[in-house]
Design a protein around this motif. Structure first.
Motif, PDB file in Angstrom:
ATOM      1  N   SER A 100       0.842  -1.199   0.000  1.00 43.39           N
ATOM      2  CA  SER A 100       0.000   0.000   0.000  1.00 43.39           C
ATOM      3  C   SER A 100       0.873   1.243   0.000  1.00 43.39           C
ATOM      4  O   SER A 100       2.059   1.189   0.362  1.00 43.39           O
ATOM      5  CB  SER A 100      -0.930   0.003   1.214  1.00 43.39           C
ATOM      6  OG  SER A 100      -0.182   0.020   2.412  1.00 43.39           O
ATOM      7  N   ASN A 102       0.600   5.773   0.672  1.00 40.66           N
ATOM      8  CA  ASN A 102      -0.174   6.937   1.118  1.00 40.66           C
ATOM      9  C   ASN A 102       0.347   8.189   0.431  1.00 40.66           C
ATOM     10  O   ASN A 102       1.548   8.466   0.466  1.00 40.66           O
ATOM     11  CB  ASN A 102      -0.072   7.116   2.634  1.00 40.66           C
ATOM     12  CG  ASN A 102      -0.702   5.971   3.398  1.00 40.66           C
ATOM     13  OD1 ASN A 102      -1.783   5.503   3.035  1.00 40.66           O
ATOM     14  ND2 ASN A 102      -0.046   5.523   4.458  1.00 40.66           N
ATOM     15  N   ARG A 104      -0.104  12.379   0.372  1.00 42.29           N
ATOM     16  CA  ARG A 104      -0.625  13.491   1.166  1.00 42.29           C
ATOM     17  C   ARG A 104      -0.477  14.790   0.394  1.00 42.29           C
ATOM     18  O   ARG A 104       0.564  15.041  -0.207  1.00 42.29           O
ATOM     19  CB  ARG A 104       0.121  13.594   2.508  1.00 42.29           C
ATOM     20  CG  ARG A 104      -0.180  12.464   3.469  1.00 42.29           C
ATOM     21  CD  ARG A 104       0.583  12.624   4.772  1.00 42.29           C
ATOM     22  NE  ARG A 104       0.170  11.633   5.757  1.00 42.29           N
ATOM     23  CZ  ARG A 104       0.649  10.410   5.837  1.00 42.29           C
ATOM     24  NH1 ARG A 104       1.578  10.015   4.959  1.00 42.29           N
ATOM     25  NH2 ARG A 104       0.205   9.576   6.753  1.00 42.29           N
ATOM     26  N   THR A 133      -5.039   7.001  -0.017  1.00 35.49           N
ATOM     27  CA  THR A 133      -4.394   5.712   0.268  1.00 35.49           C
ATOM     28  C   THR A 133      -4.791   4.698  -0.786  1.00 35.49           C
ATOM     29  O   THR A 133      -5.986   4.495  -1.043  1.00 35.49           O
ATOM     30  CB  THR A 133      -4.785   5.191   1.659  1.00 35.49           C
ATOM     31  OG1 THR A 133      -4.399   6.146   2.653  1.00 35.49           O
ATOM     32  CG2 THR A 133      -4.099   3.860   1.946  1.00 35.49           C
TER      33      THR A 133
END
Length: 308
Positions: A100, A102, A104, A133
């Protein structure tokens, strides 16, 4: 005394007016966040183009010889559209299949901005919110992503950020190569260390006094040597050994011949510089002669010495 207006947009022209009655006419001072800004006779403070840093709390003070008086405070709120957003990725670099990531997005804006995520070459948004995400990464997730920051004063897009998806097999190969390189470096360092230790031991052995000298009666195995074997095994021991040849011959009953040849010990000088002497001694007994008158027989002894 009054101040107006209070709500402004970045870039416009703004004037703050302070009015007060007094005789003689009052002298005016301006303050922002209780810090002195400007003093003068006029009751107007002018902003040719309002900026975001002009936001704050303002008041004025009117004063003459009879005393000062302060105005009420007013808060100036400067609104502006979002600044260029910044994008961060966790974890950075290539993303393995099945993991995974992420993303921002952040931007400075007044009022606060909202965020929308897009993938290039796609018309519909990928996600909304400050954090995007992606779970269970697949190859089709690879590509350029950007966020858009928006508020009531405008909107702006971030710079696209590339997401690279690597297969698990590739990651395993990279890990194996890294492991092998570490092993090779360790082995190289170990070999170099062993060679240095061996060289140091050799140097210490050579520098130790008496290490290279053996006793004259022993060989390297601790066994005693006879003069002949010592002479053969070590040429330096030949200085302590003498060779001699003695020959006797008897051709008849009385005459005796002898040959005695001693040899001088060898030295470390060149053979051309060594003077070697040979001598030959021959002793011969002749028959005794009887003298007239019955006296005892006399015998003659002859010797010959040859020196070369």
């Amino acid at each position: 005394m009054s101040l107006s207006p209070t709500d402004v947009v970045e870039g416009i022209s703004l004037s703050l007016t302070c009015r007060g009655d007094g005789n003689p006419a009052p002298f005016y001072s301006w303050y922002r966040n209780n810090q002195t800004m400007l003093q003068g006779q006029g009751g107007v403070y002018q902003f040719p183009s309002v900026r975001s840093e002009d936001s704050g709390t303002y008041h004025c003070k009117a004063e003459n010889k009879y005393g000062p008086v302060n105005s009420t405070s007013v808060h100036i709120n400067v609104e502006y559209s979002p600044r260029l957003p910044s994008v961060s990725v966790d974890p950075p670099g290539e993303v393995a299949v099945g993991s995974s990531v992420n993303l921002r997005c952040s931007s400075v804006a007044n009022p606060a901005a909202t965020y929308t995520w897009y993938k290039e070459d796609m018309t519909s948004p990928a996600a909304d919110g400050h954090v995007f995400t992606i779970v269970d990464i697949r190859r089709e997730h690879a590509g350029n992503y950007y966020c858009q920051a928006r508020n009531s004063r405008g909107h702006i897009d971030s710079i696209p950020h590339l997401i690279v998806v690597s297969s698990s097999a590739t990651a395993a190969v990279v890990g194996s190569i890294t492991f092998l390189l570490l092993i090779a470096l360790f082995l190289s360092a170990f070999i170099i260390f062993r060679r240095k230790m061996a060289s140091r031991r050799t140097s210490e052995t050579k520098e130790r006094p008496g290490d290279g000298t053996k006793s004259s009666g022993q060989n390297s195995g601790g066994q005693l040597e006879t003069p002949s074997t010592a002479a053969v095994g070590n040429s330096t021991d030949q200085d302590d050994i003498h060779y001699a040849s003695v020959q006797f011959s008897k051709k008849q009953e009385d005459p005796v011949y002898s040959n005695f040849m001693p040899a001088k010990p060898k030295t470390h000088q060149n053979e051309e510089d060594v003077e070697v002497e040979y001598s030959m001694v021959m002793i011969k007994n002749t028959p005794c002669l009887r003298r007239p008158g019955g006296s005892e027989d006399s015998c003659a002894l002859y010797s010959t010495v040859n020196k070369l």
